[in-house]
Design a protein around this motif. Sequence first.
Motif, mmCIF file in Angstrom:
data_model
loop_
_atom_site.group_PDB
_atom_site.id
_atom_site.type_symbol
_atom_site.label_atom_id
_atom_site.label_comp_id
_atom_site.label_asym_id
_atom_site.label_seq_id
_atom_site.Cartn_x
_atom_site.Cartn_y
_atom_site.Cartn_z
ATOM 1 N N TYR A 55 6.067 -8.609 -8.697
ATOM 2 C CA TYR A 55 7.481 -8.319 -8.920
ATOM 3 C C TYR A 55 8.335 -8.976 -7.838
ATOM 4 O O TYR A 55 9.412 -9.502 -8.116
ATOM 5 N N CYS A 56 7.842 -8.962 -6.606
ATOM 6 C CA CYS A 56 8.568 -9.607 -5.508
ATOM 7 C C CYS A 56 8.712 -11.100 -5.761
ATOM 8 O O CYS A 56 9.778 -11.694 -5.537
ATOM 9 N N LEU A 57 7.653 -11.759 -6.236
ATOM 10 C CA LEU A 57 7.725 -13.173 -6.560
ATOM 11 C C LEU A 57 8.688 -13.416 -7.717
ATOM 12 O O LEU A 57 9.480 -14.363 -7.705
ATOM 13 N N GLN A 58 8.607 -12.558 -8.702
ATOM 14 C CA GLN A 58 9.435 -12.704 -9.893
ATOM 15 C C GLN A 58 10.921 -12.604 -9.564
ATOM 16 O O GLN A 58 11.747 -13.316 -10.146
ATOM 17 N N GLU A 59 11.268 -11.735 -8.613
ATOM 18 C CA GLU A 59 12.669 -11.497 -8.295
ATOM 19 C C GLU A 59 13.111 -12.124 -6.973
ATOM 20 O O GLU A 59 14.217 -11.883 -6.506
ATOM 21 N N GLY A 60 12.269 -12.947 -6.364
ATOM 22 C CA GLY A 60 12.651 -13.621 -5.134
ATOM 23 C C GLY A 60 12.885 -12.677 -3.967
ATOM 24 O O GLY A 60 13.805 -12.879 -3.156
ATOM 25 N N ILE A 61 12.060 -11.630 -3.850
ATOM 26 C CA ILE A 61 12.193 -10.650 -2.766
ATOM 27 C C ILE A 61 11.634 -11.244 -1.478
ATOM 28 O O ILE A 61 10.604 -11.907 -1.475
ATOM 29 N N GLN A 62 12.314 -10.980 -0.364
ATOM 30 C CA GLN A 62 11.869 -11.506 0.928
ATOM 31 C C GLN A 62 10.979 -10.530 1.692
ATOM 32 O O GLN A 62 10.055 -10.940 2.371
ATOM 33 N N TRP A 63 11.280 -9.250 1.614
ATOM 34 C CA TRP A 63 10.544 -8.262 2.407
ATOM 35 C C TRP A 63 10.126 -7.069 1.551
ATOM 36 O O TRP A 63 10.938 -6.487 0.827
ATOM 37 N N MET A 64 8.864 -6.701 1.650
ATOM 38 C CA MET A 64 8.402 -5.391 1.202
ATOM 39 C C MET A 64 8.544 -4.450 2.394
ATOM 40 O O MET A 64 8.121 -4.792 3.503
ATOM 41 N N VAL A 65 9.103 -3.280 2.180
ATOM 42 C CA VAL A 65 9.239 -2.291 3.247
ATOM 43 C C VAL A 65 8.747 -0.957 2.702
ATOM 44 O O VAL A 65 9.227 -0.493 1.665
ATOM 45 N N GLN A 115 -4.319 1.513 5.020
ATOM 46 C CA GLN A 115 -4.590 0.585 3.943
ATOM 47 C C GLN A 115 -3.514 -0.503 3.876
ATOM 48 O O GLN A 115 -3.813 -1.663 3.600
ATOM 49 N N TYR A 116 -2.277 -0.136 4.152
ATOM 50 C CA TYR A 116 -1.221 -1.148 4.209
ATOM 51 C C TYR A 116 -1.418 -2.053 5.431
ATOM 52 O O TYR A 116 -1.159 -3.256 5.375
ATOM 53 N N ALA A 117 -1.873 -1.483 6.530
ATOM 54 C CA ALA A 117 -2.160 -2.307 7.709
ATOM 55 C C ALA A 117 -3.254 -3.321 7.393
ATOM 56 O O ALA A 117 -3.197 -4.474 7.827
ATOM 57 N N ALA A 118 -4.253 -2.906 6.621
ATOM 58 C CA ALA A 118 -5.325 -3.816 6.237
ATOM 59 C C ALA A 118 -4.813 -4.941 5.350
ATOM 60 O O ALA A 118 -5.389 -6.029 5.313
ATOM 61 N N LEU A 119 -3.705 -4.715 4.652
ATOM 62 C CA LEU A 119 -3.089 -5.744 3.821
ATOM 63 C C LEU A 119 -2.165 -6.646 4.630
ATOM 64 O O LEU A 119 -1.528 -7.534 4.086
ATOM 65 N N LEU A 120 -2.105 -6.419 5.942
ATOM 66 C CA LEU A 120 -1.309 -7.197 6.895
ATOM 67 C C LEU A 120 0.164 -6.822 6.902
ATOM 68 O O LEU A 120 1.011 -7.628 7.293
ATOM 69 N N PHE A 121 0.483 -5.609 6.481
ATOM 70 C CA PHE A 121 1.813 -5.077 6.743
ATOM 71 C C PHE A 121 1.959 -4.869 8.244
ATOM 72 O O PHE A 121 0.970 -4.616 8.947
ATOM 73 N N PHE A 135 6.413 -6.266 5.188
ATOM 74 C CA PHE A 135 5.543 -7.361 4.785
ATOM 75 C C PHE A 135 6.417 -8.510 4.308
ATOM 76 O O PHE A 135 7.233 -8.358 3.392
ATOM 77 N N GLU A 136 6.275 -9.685 4.947
ATOM 78 C CA GLU A 136 7.050 -10.855 4.566
ATOM 79 C C GLU A 136 6.381 -11.543 3.379
ATOM 80 O O GLU A 136 5.260 -12.045 3.481
ATOM 81 N N VAL A 137 7.069 -11.569 2.243
ATOM 82 C CA VAL A 137 6.474 -12.067 1.007
ATOM 83 C C VAL A 137 6.184 -13.559 1.082
ATOM 84 O O VAL A 137 5.149 -14.024 0.608
ATOM 85 N N SER A 160 6.459 -17.966 12.251
ATOM 86 C CA SER A 160 5.607 -16.771 12.338
ATOM 87 C C SER A 160 6.417 -15.494 12.481
ATOM 88 O O SER A 160 6.044 -14.601 13.228
ATOM 89 N N LEU A 161 7.511 -15.401 11.729
ATOM 90 C CA LEU A 161 8.384 -14.245 11.856
ATOM 91 C C LEU A 161 7.636 -12.930 11.637
ATOM 92 O O LEU A 161 7.857 -11.950 12.336
ATOM 93 N N ALA A 162 6.735 -12.933 10.670
ATOM 94 C CA ALA A 162 6.033 -11.695 10.357
ATOM 95 C C ALA A 162 5.023 -11.299 11.424
ATOM 96 O O ALA A 162 4.495 -10.204 11.406
ATOM 97 N N ASP A 163 4.751 -12.197 12.381
ATOM 98 C CA ASP A 163 3.704 -11.929 13.359
ATOM 99 C C ASP A 163 4.225 -11.614 14.762
ATOM 100 O O ASP A 163 3.441 -11.365 15.668
ATOM 101 N N ILE A 164 5.543 -11.635 14.961
ATOM 102 C CA ILE A 164 6.043 -11.531 16.327
ATOM 103 C C ILE A 164 6.611 -10.167 16.661
ATOM 104 O O ILE A 164 7.131 -9.955 17.747
#
Length: 274
Positions: A154-164, A174-180, A205-207, A255-259
């Motif tokens: 859905y995020c790809l479909q609608e051009g979403i930048q961030w899952m929060v 489990q979300y941490a394991a997904l790299l949130f 999570f940066e899409v 590396s915005l999602a990693d800093i």
Amino acid sequence: MNAKPEVSIPDNISPSFAGDTSHVTKTQTSKRESRLPFRIRVVEDDEALERALKVRQSAYMRHVPDFARTMNEAESYDREPGGLVLLAEAKLTGSPVGTMRIQTNRYRSLAMEQSVKLPEWLAGRMVGATRLAVEAGEPGRMVKTALFKAFYLYCLQEGIQWMVIAARAPLDRQYAALLFRDVYGAGEFIPLGHAANIPHRIMAFEVETAERRWREARHPLYEFMIGTHHSDIDLSAASALNWPDTKVEFQRVASLADIHSGSRNTAGTEPFFR
């Protein structure tokens, strides 16, 4: 209501063009096809919403029974524009086996922003997932994983930048394991006033960088999330958000999602489907 197919972004296509798939060739989108023992669809009517509420309340009764007793009726967010409710139903019996509610900031702030102020670096097109609920036991693990894939698509479909997301323990692992990543202190839980003051861990999570980060981490769900087409995940009934601008300009900071504070999260610490 605009019907749209499942959108996939090949390795060589920038997610900045997620909202326009006219340039993607058949070869670029070819994936391994896999069927699931359930179907995921967008809730479109009161009957489907009632089915989602049934599995939602049942799942919450296992973890927060006092709060679950108040969940027998639909909430305002279940019907608001800018969001949707997903429903998973078993193919064999037709029974509801999972649900998730998705809310974007297209028309109003995310629900969690009633209780917390999000930092300035977390901005743009955002989406939150709430009311995740699946049937108990082993079958529910796969349902949970597929619901997350529907969320990602859905995020790809609608051009979403961030899952929060705001996750209770132990779902946060489990979300941490997904790299949130943690939005605040690493592993910090914050009581949310709009959620009965139950402590939640706020994670983002940066899409745009999802495919690269999962691939580089050799994430165990990479093939499921990226390399496989699941026709049983149907988002065609999701209304287009029609954001004011026509193209998503993802943030280009390296590396915005990693800093930020959650950078110590690592892949594979706990499978999402466990």
